[in-house]
Design an enzyme around this catalytic site. Structure first.
Site: not given
Length: 358
Positions: A133-135, A159, A163
């Site tokens: 993810t970009d997060e 989260y 990741k």
């Protein structure tokens, strides 16, 4: 020729499996734990398809994964399995640590043992593709350039931290053991089969039910929106031609604030399913207290994947969001089953004669 997909009953994973089998005769071994967000109804159209082998289980179950690898001998493993909802991670982070970090570690170890024992040609052709993810990159100010692959990791939620850790493990297994890995970091996905706790499906479902449409804070949090089928095509392209050990950011070139997304959903519903009283669904929008540590802006620089692999999204936000709203309007039973929890019964019903492996 076979691929193994983990998390293939979730939102992105199931879309990937459906698209893969629509375009290829190569079988998919689909491993999914079927937590709340794993839904076999997503894959109902594949019932009886010999090229889709579903196995219920945990990516961190070494004995099960080792057996699947030995039995099916896949040429690639694609890891979609993840706990992915930020709000849930704030209220209960341990599941995210277990699945996203420990689960990825155990999967990597199973794959490393399998890959190490392959004949030379098969070993050279094998790929492990990790979907992220970009997060992991943190947050951006309004004037900052979008996230590029060499951006520093600065995760801000349990989260995204979990990741980020999984991304680092994948990178380390490549550099330490030579495992042939590829990583993709995507922006916010939307489209069919999206579990209605996420922004777009939640707004659609709540609007139709006459409920409030809760918008965090001032609604000006900006995200880059990627239609899920575009994401799936990007993953296929990276699997096919990506350089080993590389990361590819996948985005839709669609930066929009959350409130604009909600207003667009309301406008489409006004057009496609107008309310009997003639009022707009937008009257249901309600601003609520912002969540802790809410990242202000995400944006993806997707030039590398276009430059190296020739990929770019096929959908604009306008075409993608219309397809999405139309899908939810056309699939009320799926929505009802997800809301009631009865989608879980689908496993027992559909697999009574061929129960998924434990």
């Amino acid at each position: 020729m076979t691929i193994l997909v983990t998390g293939g009953a979730g939102f992105i994973g199931s879309n990937f499996v459906l698209d893969w089998l629509a375009q290829s005769n190569e079988p998919v071994i689909n491993l999914d734990k079927l937590t709340y967000a794993g839904n076999l109804e997503n894959l109902a159209s594949l019932q009886g398809n010999p090229n889709h082998v579903f196995v219920q289980g945990d990516l961190g179950d070494r004995e099960l994964v080792d057996r699947l690898l030995a039995e099916h001998r896949p040429r690639a493993v694609l890891n979609f399995a993840a706990e992915s909802h930020v709000d849930r991670s704030i209220h209960g982070p341990e599941d995210f640590i277990q699945t996203n970090i420990l689960g990825t570690f155990r999967l990597l170890e199973s794959v490393r043992a399998y890959w190490s024992a392959l004949p030379a040609d098969d070993k050279a052709a094998f790929r492990f593709l990790h979907v992220s993810t970009d997060e992991v990159y943190g947050t951006l100010a309004k004037e900052d350039p979008p996230f590029a692959e060499d951006n520093r990791y600065e995760p801000n939620s349990p989260y995204s931290a979990s990741k980020a850790a999984s991304d680092h493990l994948v990178r380390a297994w490549h550099h330490t053991y030579g495992l042939p890995v590829l990583t993709t970091n995507c922006s916010n996905n939307y489209g069919p089969y999206h579990f209605p706790e996420k922004l777009i499906p939640l707004m659609i479902v709540n609007a139709l039910a006459g409920k409030h449409l809760p918008v965090y804070g001032d609604g000006q949090q900006i995200r880059d929106w990627l239609y899920v089928k575009d994401h799936c095509s990007a993953i296929r392209r990276v699997l096919e031609g990506g350089r080993l050990g590389e990361t590819y950011n996948v985005g839709g070139w669609n930066e929009k604030p959350n409130i604009e997304i909600v207003q667009r959903v309301c406008a489409l519903l006004d057009e496609l399913r107008p309310k009997a009283d003639g009022t707009s669904y937008a009257t249901q929008i309600t601003y609520v207290t912002d969540r802790p540590g809410h990242d202000r802006r995400y944006a993806i620089d997707a030039r590398k994947i276009e430059r190296e692999l020739g990929w770019k999204p096929a959908e604009t936000f306008e075409t993608g969001i219309r397809k999405t709203v139309e899908w939810y309007l056309a699939n009320p039973d799926w929505v009802a089953h997800v809301q009631s929890g009865s989608y879980r019964d689908w496993v027992a019903k559909q697999y009574a004669s061929e129960a998924p492996s434990a």
